[in-house]
Scaffold this motif. Structure first.
Motif, PDB file in Angstrom:
ATOM      1  N   ARG A 193       1.807   0.329  -3.327  1.00 17.50           N
ATOM      2  CA  ARG A 193       2.273  -1.058  -3.243  1.00 17.50           C
ATOM      3  C   ARG A 193       2.759  -1.391  -1.841  1.00 17.50           C
ATOM      4  O   ARG A 193       2.499  -2.477  -1.313  1.00 17.50           O
ATOM      5  N   ASP A 194       3.455  -0.423  -1.225  1.00 21.29           N
ATOM      6  CA  ASP A 194       3.953  -0.669   0.138  1.00 21.29           C
ATOM      7  C   ASP A 194       2.807  -0.869   1.126  1.00 21.29           C
ATOM      8  O   ASP A 194       2.863  -1.728   2.013  1.00 21.29           O
ATOM      9  N   GLN A 195       1.732  -0.079   0.967  1.00 20.14           N
ATOM     10  CA  GLN A 195       0.586  -0.222   1.861  1.00 20.14           C
ATOM     11  C   GLN A 195      -0.133  -1.555   1.644  1.00 20.14           C
ATOM     12  O   GLN A 195      -0.620  -2.171   2.586  1.00 20.14           O
ATOM     13  N   LEU A 201       1.268  -4.346   0.778  1.00 22.98           N
ATOM     14  CA  LEU A 201       2.070  -5.432   1.328  1.00 22.98           C
ATOM     15  C   LEU A 201       2.215  -5.369   2.840  1.00 22.98           C
ATOM     16  O   LEU A 201       2.744  -6.302   3.446  1.00 22.98           O
ATOM     17  N   ASP A 202       1.780  -4.256   3.430  1.00 21.38           N
ATOM     18  CA  ASP A 202       1.885  -4.098   4.892  1.00 21.38           C
ATOM     19  C   ASP A 202       0.624  -4.673   5.541  1.00 21.38           C
ATOM     20  O   ASP A 202      -0.476  -4.141   5.390  1.00 21.38           O
ATOM     21  N   SER A 203       0.769  -5.795   6.274  1.00 21.77           N
ATOM     22  CA  SER A 203      -0.388  -6.466   6.875  1.00 21.77           C
ATOM     23  C   SER A 203      -1.031  -5.609   7.965  1.00 21.77           C
ATOM     24  O   SER A 203      -2.258  -5.618   8.132  1.00 21.77           O
ATOM     25  N   THR A 204      -0.246  -4.865   8.704  1.00 20.94           N
ATOM     26  CA  THR A 204      -0.822  -4.016   9.750  1.00 20.94           C
ATOM     27  C   THR A 204      -1.629  -2.877   9.140  1.00 20.94           C
ATOM     28  O   THR A 204      -2.625  -2.426   9.720  1.00 20.94           O
ATOM     29  N   ARG A 205      -1.214  -2.419   7.968  1.00 21.55           N
ATOM     30  CA  ARG A 205      -1.931  -1.336   7.294  1.00 21.55           C
ATOM     31  C   ARG A 205      -3.298  -1.800   6.809  1.00 21.55           C
ATOM     32  O   ARG A 205      -4.279  -1.045   6.856  1.00 21.55           O
TER      33      ARG A 205
END
Length: 372
Positions: A69-71, A73-77
Motif C-alpha cells: 500500500r505504501d508503494q 501511494l508513493d508517486s516517486t515509486r
C-alpha cells in the motif's frame, strides 16, 4: 522496313542506364517481400523462444502486481516501477525484435540489393503539385496497387479466419490454465498465427517480386535514339574519334620520320613503297624496320633519307613484301634474310668504296617471292 520512332522505348536498358538509375535510388523493391520476411522471422523467433518470453512476461506481471500500500501511494515509486517494467518488457521482446530487424535488413538483398542514394533523399517539389497528385491517383499504377492491397487484405483475412477458427478451442482454454503456462501457450499460439499469416504474405510476395522486376525494367526501357546518344557520350562521337585517330597517326608518322635518319638503307618500289631498315650486328639478331609507307609517306621517307645521306636501294618485290608483312619495330622474317643481307652487304661495300675512293661495287639483283 521503316525505323521505329525515337520515342518508342522498346530496347532493354543498358548497363550505364541501370547504374545511373541505381545512383538515383531507382531499384526494384517489393514491400510485400519485406513484410513477409519480417513476419515470418518474428513468428519463428516467437515460436522458438515463446517459453522464455512467457516466463519473462509472467515475472514482470508478478512484480508489477506485487506492491504494498505504501508503494502504491508513493508517486516517486510508481515512476521507477513503470521504468523498470518497460525495461523488463523490452528485454523480454528483444530477441524477437532483433530477429525481425535482421530480416528487415536482409530482405532487400533478394530484390535489388542494398543501395544508399543521396539523390533519392533530395526533396522533389514537383510531387507537391496537386495536378500531378490527382494524375497519380487515377493512373494504372495506382489501380494495380489498389488491387494488390485488396488482394493482400483478402489473403491475410482468410488466413486469420482459418487460424482463429482452428485454434478457437485453445484460445478459450487459456483462461483455465495456470498463468505461467497460459502466457507461454498464448505466445506459442500467436507465433503460429504469425507464421500462417506470413505464408499468405509469401504467396503475395512471389507474385509481387516478379511484377516489380518487370515494372522496373519497363520504366528503364530505352529508345534506339537514346542508346545511340548514350554511346556517343560514353565512347565519343565519330567525328571526335576520327580526329583522335588522325592525331595519333600524325604523331606516329612524326616519330617514324625521326627514325629515318638512323636507317642503314631505304628499300623502294621505286615510287609507291618505301621501307627503311636498320641493322646493328652487336645488338640486333636481324635487321629491323624503322619506317615504312606508301605514296606520299613513301615520298617523305625518301626525302628525309636523302637529306641525311641514307642510301636508297630500288628492289620493288622486296619493298612490297617488307611493307605488307613486317610492322614497325619488328625484325625481318627469316625467309627474307638472304635478300636483305644482299642489300645491306651492297650498302656497306658502297660506303667502304666511297671512303677508299674505289669504284662502287656491282649492284646485286635481289629476287624474293611476294608471298611469305
Amino acid at each position: 522496313m521503316a525505323e521505329q520512332p525515337a520515342q518508342e522505348r522498346t530496347e532493354r536498358a543498358t548497363p550505364k542506364r541501370l547504374q545511373d538509375a541505381r545512383r538515383k535510388g531507382q531499384i526494384p523493391r517489393s514491400r510485400d517481400l519485406s513484410a513477409a520476411a519480417v513476419t515470418l522471422a518474428g513468428g519463428a523467433a516467437m515460436y522458438l523462444m515463446g517459453g522464455l518470453i512467457g516466463g519473462s512476461l509472467h515475472g514482470m506481471m508478478t512484480r508489477g502486481l506485487s506492491i504494498s500500500r505504501d508503494q502504491a501511494l508513493d508517486s516517486t515509486r510508481l515512476t521507477a516501477a513503470l521504468s523498470s517494467a518497460a525495461l523488463d518488457g523490452l528485454r523480454a521482446c528483444a530477441p524477437v525484435l532483433l530477429v525481425a530487424l535482421i530480416a528487415a535488413i536482409l530482405a532487400p538483398l533478394a530484390l535489388g540489393g542494398w543501395n544508399f542514394s543521396t539523390q533519392a533523399l533530395a526533396p522533389k517539389f514537383e510531387r507537391l503539385n496537386p495536378l500531378q497528385g490527382v494524375k497519380r491517383m487515377f493512373s494504372t499504377r495506382s489501380l494495380v496497387e489498389l488491387l494488390k492491397a485488396l488482394g493482400k487484405f483478402g489473403v491475410v483475412a482468410l488466413v486469420a479466419i482459418v487460424v482463429l477458427w482452428s485454434d478457437a478451442s485453445s484460445l478459450l482454454a487459456l483462461g483455465r490454465e495456470p498463468t505461467p503456462q497460459a502466457i507461454a501457450h498464448a505466445a506459442k499460439l500467436s507465433a503460429q498465427g504469425l507464421v500462417a499469416i506470413s505464408a499468405g504474405l509469401l504467396i503475395i510476395a512471389f507474385i509481387d517480386a516478379p511484377y516489380q522486376l518487370w515494372r522496373h525494367a519497363k520504366e528503364l526501357r530505352m529508345s534506339r535514339q537514346e542508346i545511340r546518344e548514350e554511346l556517343k557520350e560514353s565512347d565519343g562521337s565519330p567525328e571526335v574519334k576520327g580526329r583522335i585517330r588522325q592525331l595519333q597517326q600524325q604523331i606516329a608518322r612524326q616519330r617514324m620520320m625521326q627514325e629515318v635518319p638512323t636507317a642503314d638503307v631505304i628499300v623502294t618500289n621505286p615510287t609507291h613503297y618505301a621501307v627503311a631498315l636498320r641493322y646493328d650486328e652487336q645488338r640486333m639478331r636481324a635487321p629491323v624496320v624503322v619506317a615504312k609507307g606508301v605514296d606520299l609517306i613513301a615520298a617523305r621517307i625518301r626525302e628525309v633519307g636523302a637529306q641525311h645521306a641514307v642510301p636508297i636501294f630500288e628492289a620493288p618485290p622486296l619493298a612490297r613484301v617488307l611493307y605488307r608483312n613486317v610492322e614497325l619495330g619488328q625484325e625481318v622474317p627469316a625467309s627474307l634474310y638472304v635478300a636483305v643481307a644482299q642489300v645491306l652487304t651492297y650498302v656497306f661495300q658502297l660506303r667502304l668504296a666511297a671512303r677508299a675512293g674505289s669504284p662502287p661495287p656491282v649492284k646485286p639483283t635481289v629476287e624474293v617471292a611476294e608471298s611469305i
